[in-house]
Design an enzyme around this catalytic site. Sequence first.
Site, PDB file in Angstrom:
ATOM      1  N   TYR A  85       4.047   2.609   6.724  1.00 16.30           N
ATOM      2  CA  TYR A  85       3.606   2.377   5.349  1.00 16.30           C
ATOM      3  C   TYR A  85       4.533   1.403   4.650  1.00 16.30           C
ATOM      4  O   TYR A  85       5.702   1.267   4.989  1.00 16.30           O
ATOM      5  CB  TYR A  85       3.459   3.679   4.564  1.00 16.30           C
ATOM      6  N   CYS A  86       3.962   0.704   3.673  1.00 12.23           N
ATOM      7  CA  CYS A  86       4.717  -0.214   2.824  1.00 12.23           C
ATOM      8  C   CYS A  86       4.309   0.082   1.387  1.00 12.23           C
ATOM      9  O   CYS A  86       3.935   1.199   1.059  1.00 12.23           O
ATOM     10  CB  CYS A  86       4.462  -1.664   3.225  1.00 12.23           C
ATOM     11  N   GLY A  87       4.347  -0.908   0.526  1.00 12.81           N
ATOM     12  CA  GLY A  87       3.987  -0.685  -0.873  1.00 12.81           C
ATOM     13  C   GLY A  87       2.510  -0.452  -1.080  1.00 12.81           C
ATOM     14  O   GLY A  87       2.110   0.429  -1.821  1.00 12.81           O
ATOM     15  N   GLY A  89       0.030  -1.364   1.806  1.00 12.73           N
ATOM     16  CA  GLY A  89      -0.701  -1.372   3.061  1.00 12.73           C
ATOM     17  C   GLY A  89      -0.862  -2.735   3.703  1.00 12.73           C
ATOM     18  O   GLY A  89      -1.565  -2.863   4.702  1.00 12.73           O
ATOM     19  N   TRP A 114       2.675   3.150  -0.237  1.00 11.80           N
ATOM     20  CA  TRP A 114       3.423   3.936  -1.213  1.00 11.80           C
ATOM     21  C   TRP A 114       2.577   4.257  -2.444  1.00 11.80           C
ATOM     22  O   TRP A 114       2.717   5.309  -3.041  1.00 11.80           O
ATOM     23  CB  TRP A 114       4.698   3.192  -1.595  1.00 11.80           C
TER      24      TRP A 114
END
Length: 126
Positions: A85-87, A89, A114
Amino acid sequence: MAQGMAHNPGFLALVEDAKKRVREIDLPAYRDLIEKGDDHLLVDVREKEEFAAGHVSGALHLSKGVIERDIEKSVPEKDTPMVLYCGGGFRSVLAAEALGKMGYTNVVSLDGGWKVLEGSGIPIEE
């Protein structure tokens, strides 16, 4: 990436192209994975400052900038189930594609990143 950031067209085109080859799951599917007790490694690919500001409890931090360099040391088994995961996607899709090219066979990207995890009830560390 700051929330609400407008992404450049070239970046979005790169992400859209990578999405053709990367498996994604949404938050309900990730909750199901947790509830079933499916073994997986959650990997946060955001930058150090983003991770320090808050992350999912137990997540391994390997930012997009170093994941390709450091993944084999942290996760030597290429069939390890991983959820990235990131901020929002996007970076996680790019990281998942890179790991696939490196021979990792069980990597998915969390759509929404996130943004969907924060406030989801999934345990968070700050």
